[in-house]
Design a protein around this motif. Sequence first.
Motif, PDB file in Angstrom:
ATOM      1  N   GLU A   1     -22.686  10.326 -10.020  1.00  0.00           N
ATOM      2  CA  GLU A   1     -21.520  11.218 -10.087  1.00  0.00           C
ATOM      3  C   GLU A   1     -20.512  10.584 -11.031  1.00  0.00           C
ATOM      4  OE1 GLU A   1     -20.166  14.457  -9.965  1.00  0.00           O
ATOM      5  OE2 GLU A   1     -21.263  14.393  -8.055  1.00  0.00           O
ATOM      6  N   TRP A   2     -19.891  11.435 -11.827  1.00  0.00           N
ATOM      7  CA  TRP A   2     -18.916  11.011 -12.834  1.00  0.00           C
ATOM      8  C   TRP A   2     -17.519  11.305 -12.289  1.00  0.00           C
ATOM      9  CZ3 TRP A   2     -17.279   8.571 -16.934  1.00  0.00           C
ATOM     10  CH2 TRP A   2     -16.297   9.096 -17.777  1.00  0.00           C
ATOM     11  N   PHE A   3     -16.685  10.252 -12.175  1.00  0.00           N
ATOM     12  CA  PHE A   3     -15.344  10.383 -11.625  1.00  0.00           C
ATOM     13  C   PHE A   3     -14.329  10.140 -12.735  1.00  0.00           C
ATOM     14  CE2 PHE A   3     -18.128   8.985  -8.221  1.00  0.00           C
ATOM     15  CZ  PHE A   3     -17.831   9.885  -7.206  1.00  0.00           C
ATOM     16  N   ALA A   4     -13.499  11.149 -12.995  1.00  0.00           N
ATOM     17  CA  ALA A   4     -12.525  11.051 -14.079  1.00  0.00           C
ATOM     18  C   ALA A   4     -11.213  11.683 -13.652  1.00  0.00           C
ATOM     19  CB  ALA A   4     -13.057  11.732 -15.337  1.00  0.00           C
ATOM     20  N   GLY A   5     -10.166  11.399 -14.455  1.00  0.00           N
ATOM     21  CA  GLY A   5      -8.853  11.971 -14.177  1.00  0.00           C
ATOM     22  C   GLY A   5      -8.037  11.117 -13.247  1.00  0.00           C
ATOM     23  N   GLY A   6      -6.720  11.282 -13.296  1.00  0.00           N
ATOM     24  CA  GLY A   6      -5.849  10.510 -12.420  1.00  0.00           C
ATOM     25  C   GLY A   6      -5.603   9.107 -12.942  1.00  0.00           C
ATOM     26  N   PRO A   7      -4.956   8.270 -12.134  1.00  0.00           N
ATOM     27  CA  PRO A   7      -4.563   6.912 -12.569  1.00  0.00           C
ATOM     28  C   PRO A   7      -5.725   5.914 -12.500  1.00  0.00           C
ATOM     29  CG  PRO A   7      -3.850   7.279 -10.318  1.00  0.00           C
ATOM     30  CD  PRO A   7      -4.458   8.574 -10.783  1.00  0.00           C
ATOM     31  N   ARG A   8      -6.709   6.055 -13.402  1.00  0.00           N
ATOM     32  CA  ARG A   8      -7.864   5.162 -13.386  1.00  0.00           C
ATOM     33  C   ARG A   8      -8.656   5.314 -14.672  1.00  0.00           C
ATOM     34  NH1 ARG A   8     -11.525   8.634  -9.211  1.00  0.00           N
ATOM     35  NH2 ARG A   8     -11.352  10.619 -10.283  1.00  0.00           N
ATOM     36  N   ASP A   9      -9.571   4.365 -14.890  1.00  0.00           N
ATOM     37  CA  ASP A   9     -10.562   4.506 -15.945  1.00  0.00           C
ATOM     38  C   ASP A   9     -11.708   5.352 -15.403  1.00  0.00           C
ATOM     39  OD1 ASP A   9      -9.198   2.886 -17.744  1.00  0.00           O
ATOM     40  OD2 ASP A   9     -10.113   1.047 -16.937  1.00  0.00           O
ATOM     41  N   PRO A  10     -12.225   6.305 -16.198  1.00  0.00           N
ATOM     42  CA  PRO A  10     -13.376   7.079 -15.731  1.00  0.00           C
ATOM     43  C   PRO A  10     -14.544   6.151 -15.381  1.00  0.00           C
ATOM     44  CG  PRO A  10     -12.442   8.031 -17.725  1.00  0.00           C
ATOM     45  CD  PRO A  10     -11.765   6.709 -17.531  1.00  0.00           C
TER      46      PRO A  10
ATOM     47  N   ALA B   1      -8.351   9.988   3.277  1.00  0.00           N
ATOM     48  CA  ALA B   1      -7.668  10.997   4.078  1.00  0.00           C
ATOM     49  C   ALA B   1      -6.347  10.474   4.621  1.00  0.00           C
ATOM     50  CB  ALA B   1      -8.567  11.439   5.233  1.00  0.00           C
ATOM     51  N   PHE B   2      -6.263   9.152   4.815  1.00  0.00           N
ATOM     52  CA  PHE B   2      -5.064   8.544   5.403  1.00  0.00           C
ATOM     53  C   PHE B   2      -4.194   7.827   4.371  1.00  0.00           C
ATOM     54  CE2 PHE B   2      -7.942   7.984   9.279  1.00  0.00           C
ATOM     55  CZ  PHE B   2      -7.470   9.139   9.872  1.00  0.00           C
ATOM     56  N   VAL B   3      -4.592   7.858   3.098  1.00  0.00           N
ATOM     57  CA  VAL B   3      -4.023   6.931   2.123  1.00  0.00           C
ATOM     58  C   VAL B   3      -2.500   7.015   2.019  1.00  0.00           C
ATOM     59  CG1 VAL B   3      -4.233   8.452   0.115  1.00  0.00           C
ATOM     60  CG2 VAL B   3      -4.408   5.991  -0.181  1.00  0.00           C
ATOM     61  N   SER B   4      -1.932   8.192   2.183  1.00  0.00           N
ATOM     62  CA  SER B   4      -0.482   8.324   2.033  1.00  0.00           C
ATOM     63  C   SER B   4       0.281   7.816   3.248  1.00  0.00           C
ATOM     64  CB  SER B   4      -0.106   9.790   1.776  1.00  0.00           C
ATOM     65  OG  SER B   4      -0.483  10.588   2.882  1.00  0.00           O
ATOM     66  N   ALA B   5      -0.430   7.639   4.372  1.00  0.00           N
ATOM     67  CA  ALA B   5       0.245   7.233   5.603  1.00  0.00           C
ATOM     68  C   ALA B   5       0.001   5.771   5.974  1.00  0.00           C
ATOM     69  CB  ALA B   5      -0.214   8.122   6.760  1.00  0.00           C
ATOM     70  N   LEU B   6      -0.938   5.105   5.308  1.00  0.00           N
ATOM     71  CA  LEU B   6      -1.269   3.727   5.649  1.00  0.00           C
ATOM     72  C   LEU B   6      -0.707   2.765   4.622  1.00  0.00           C
ATOM     73  CD1 LEU B   6      -4.999   4.134   6.705  1.00  0.00           C
ATOM     74  CD2 LEU B   6      -3.078   3.660   8.198  1.00  0.00           C
ATOM     75  N   GLU B   7      -0.342   1.598   5.086  1.00  0.00           N
ATOM     76  CA  GLU B   7       0.164   0.547   4.218  1.00  0.00           C
ATOM     77  C   GLU B   7      -0.754  -0.661   4.308  1.00  0.00           C
ATOM     78  OE1 GLU B   7       2.543   0.562   2.093  1.00  0.00           O
ATOM     79  OE2 GLU B   7       3.336   2.542   2.557  1.00  0.00           O
ATOM     80  N   PRO B   8      -0.975  -1.367   3.183  1.00  0.00           N
ATOM     81  CA  PRO B   8      -1.773  -2.590   3.255  1.00  0.00           C
ATOM     82  C   PRO B   8      -1.050  -3.667   4.051  1.00  0.00           C
ATOM     83  CG  PRO B   8      -0.761  -2.362   1.098  1.00  0.00           C
ATOM     84  CD  PRO B   8      -0.487  -1.079   1.830  1.00  0.00           C
ATOM     85  N   GLN B   9      -1.808  -4.630   4.555  1.00  0.00           N
ATOM     86  CA  GLN B   9      -1.224  -5.697   5.358  1.00  0.00           C
ATOM     87  C   GLN B   9      -0.597  -6.775   4.504  1.00  0.00           C
ATOM     88  OE1 GLN B   9      -1.203  -5.261   8.716  1.00  0.00           O
ATOM     89  NE2 GLN B   9      -2.076  -3.293   8.141  1.00  0.00           N
ATOM     90  N   ASN B  10      -0.881  -6.808   3.219  1.00  0.00           N
ATOM     91  CA  ASN B  10      -0.296  -7.820   2.329  1.00  0.00           C
ATOM     92  C   ASN B  10      -0.166  -7.217   0.937  1.00  0.00           C
ATOM     93  OD1 ASN B  10      -2.792  -8.493   0.681  1.00  0.00           O
ATOM     94  ND2 ASN B  10      -3.545  -8.877   2.762  1.00  0.00           N
ATOM     95  N   PRO B  11       0.627  -7.864   0.050  1.00  0.00           N
ATOM     96  CA  PRO B  11       0.871  -7.290  -1.279  1.00  0.00           C
ATOM     97  C   PRO B  11      -0.381  -7.130  -2.121  1.00  0.00           C
ATOM     98  CG  PRO B  11       2.492  -8.978  -0.753  1.00  0.00           C
ATOM     99  CD  PRO B  11       1.442  -9.055   0.309  1.00  0.00           C
ATOM    100  N   ASP B  12      -1.426  -7.895  -1.843  1.00  0.00           N
ATOM    101  CA  ASP B  12      -2.644  -7.834  -2.649  1.00  0.00           C
ATOM    102  C   ASP B  12      -3.632  -6.791  -2.154  1.00  0.00           C
ATOM    103  OD1 ASP B  12      -1.720  -9.958  -4.242  1.00  0.00           O
ATOM    104  OD2 ASP B  12      -2.423 -11.414  -2.763  1.00  0.00           O
ATOM    105  N   GLY B  13      -3.282  -6.075  -1.106  1.00  0.00           N
ATOM    106  CA  GLY B  13      -4.208  -5.112  -0.534  1.00  0.00           C
ATOM    107  C   GLY B  13      -5.014  -5.725   0.590  1.00  0.00           C
ATOM    108  N   THR B  14      -5.698  -4.880   1.344  1.00  0.00           N
ATOM    109  CA  THR B  14      -6.459  -5.328   2.512  1.00  0.00           C
ATOM    110  C   THR B  14      -7.883  -4.809   2.429  1.00  0.00           C
ATOM    111  OG1 THR B  14      -4.463  -5.283   3.859  1.00  0.00           O
ATOM    112  CG2 THR B  14      -6.553  -5.300   5.028  1.00  0.00           C
TER     113      THR B  14
ATOM    114  N   HIS C   1      -1.632  -0.323  -2.504  1.00  0.00           N
ATOM    115  CA  HIS C   1      -0.291   0.264  -2.419  1.00  0.00           C
ATOM    116  C   HIS C   1      -0.229   1.632  -3.086  1.00  0.00           C
ATOM    117  CE1 HIS C   1       2.178  -2.860  -0.601  1.00  0.00           C
ATOM    118  NE2 HIS C   1       1.484  -3.756  -1.273  1.00  0.00           N
ATOM    119  N   GLY C   2      -1.253   2.002  -3.839  1.00  0.00           N
ATOM    120  CA  GLY C   2      -1.231   3.271  -4.557  1.00  0.00           C
ATOM    121  C   GLY C   2      -1.884   4.383  -3.777  1.00  0.00           C
ATOM    122  N   GLU C   3      -1.939   5.546  -4.410  1.00  0.00           N
ATOM    123  CA  GLU C   3      -2.554   6.722  -3.786  1.00  0.00           C
ATOM    124  C   GLU C   3      -4.047   6.739  -4.077  1.00  0.00           C
ATOM    125  OE1 GLU C   3      -0.928   9.237  -1.861  1.00  0.00           O
ATOM    126  OE2 GLU C   3       0.480   7.587  -1.776  1.00  0.00           O
ATOM    127  N   TRP C   4      -4.710   5.635  -3.842  1.00  0.00           N
ATOM    128  CA  TRP C   4      -6.138   5.535  -4.095  1.00  0.00           C
ATOM    129  C   TRP C   4      -6.725   4.422  -3.245  1.00  0.00           C
ATOM    130  CZ3 TRP C   4      -2.497   4.257  -7.890  1.00  0.00           C
ATOM    131  CH2 TRP C   4      -2.335   2.890  -8.130  1.00  0.00           C
TER     132      TRP C   4
END
Length: 430
Positions: A286-295, A346-359, A381-384
Motif C-alpha cells: 500500500e502506498w501512503f502519501a499526503g500530510g506531514p510525512r514523506d510518502p 483513533a485516540f491520537v488527538s486525546a493521548l499524550e506521550p509519557q516523555n518528550p521523545d515519544g513512547t 506529540h503530533g497527529e500521527w
Amino acid sequence: MPFIGVRDDRPVLPLEVADDGFVWCPSCGEKMKVREGEKVARHFYHAPDDSECGGESAAHVEMKHIAAQKLLERYPDAEVTIESSMVDGQRRADIRVLFAEPDSQFGRGIAVEVQRHHRQKSVRAVTEDYLSAGSSVLWLSEVDYDGTHPGYDDVTLTDPVPVWPYAVPQLIEEQSRPGEAGDWSVQVSERELAPFVENGQMGQRTLGAFAESAGTGQADVTAPGWSLERTISLALTPESKTVQDLTAEIFRNLIAEFEQEKDVIQTVEDYRESTESSDRNCYVNEWFAGGPRDPCTIELIVTPAGEPVELSVEKRRTDNALSVSVEEGIVDVFTDLVATVCTELAFVSALEPQNPDGTDIWSHEFAQRGRPVNCTITRTHGEWVELSLHRCKSEYQPVETISVRVLPADIEMLLELCARVRLHVDTGAE
C-alpha cells in the motif's frame, strides 16, 4: 405529603423552613409552604391547596436517603448529594454521585433515579440525557429495597448503566477518499461489548426493568429512542486499557469484514492468478502519501505458494528502505501491528506521550542471523503514529533505521492491506 422542597437551587427539609417561608416543588416547580399538626409531621403543601401535584411522598424521600447513604459507602471519595443537577441544570437527579476526576467506566459521575411504582419519569429519555452528558445512570426501584414503607432499612445497589461504552472511538469511515480524514462510526452490540466490560456492567437489569408500555414487562431496547446498538463516539479516557482492548478488537473485526468484501477478494484472486501463471512472488503493498510525512510504502512479499518471505518499509522520496525476512507467523504479527496502529490513531488527538521523545507502545523483534530487527510503534506529540524498523549494528555493518509517519486518514488503507495480506497467505495455503 411532600417532604422535600427546593430553595436557592438546593434541596431543603420542612424543619429548615420557617412557618411563613416557602420553597419550590421539585416535581412540578410550583410554590409550596410548610405546616404541621398534632398528628401530622411537619411537611410541605402546595399553595393553593387544590394543586394536583402531591410532591414527593415520604416513601420516596426515605428511599433516596437510604440509597444516598449506601452510595457514600461505595464511593467514599465522591460527592453524594440529593436533588442535584447532572445535565447543565436541565436534569435534576434524585441522587448525584460526582467524582473528583472522570472515571474510566462511569464518566463524570452517576445519576441515580429512584422509581416508585415505575411512574415518575421516562426511563428511556432520562437515561439518554444523562449518558449524552457524560454521566452513568443507576435506576433503583422498590424491589431493590429490603422491607416495605415505612420499614425500609437497606438497599441493594445494582450496577449503573455505564457511560464508558460511549468512549469507544468512531471507527468506520463514511465515504472519505484516501488521504482525507473521515467521520468514523461503529455499531457495537451488547454481546460484543460484554467480554470487555469489568464487573458485568452491561448486564444492568434496569435497562429492561421499567416498561415503557403496559403489559410487556420489558422496555423495547430496539426502538429508535434507545438501543445498545447505536453509534458511539470518543468521549472519555482513551488511556483506559479496557477501552483500548475493545477498540483493537473492533479493528480486528473490521479486518475480517474487509476479508469478506467481494472487491477485495476479487483483487487478491486476480493478482494471484497473474503471479502464479508467471511463477513470481506477490508484492502485497500500500502506498501512503499526503500530510506531514514523506510518502512511503509498506509491503509484504508472498510466494506463489502463499508463503510470506519479506516485510519491507520504503520511503520513495529519499529511496530509503529496510527489509526483513519473515516466516508464516508474520500474519498474526502484522494483524496485531495494524490493529494497534489503528487503535492509537483513533485516540491520537486525546493521548499524550509519557516523555518528550515519544513512547513505544508496541514492539516485535525479528531474528535476522545475529542482527535482530526491532519493529516499534511510537506515540508522538503530533497527529500521527510513528512506525519504525531498526536493525542492530554488527561488527562490519552500521545501524539501519527507517521511520515513517502513519496518519488517521490511513486507517482504511491499513485495514484493507492487512486483509489482503491475510487472504494472500490463506489462499496460498489452500
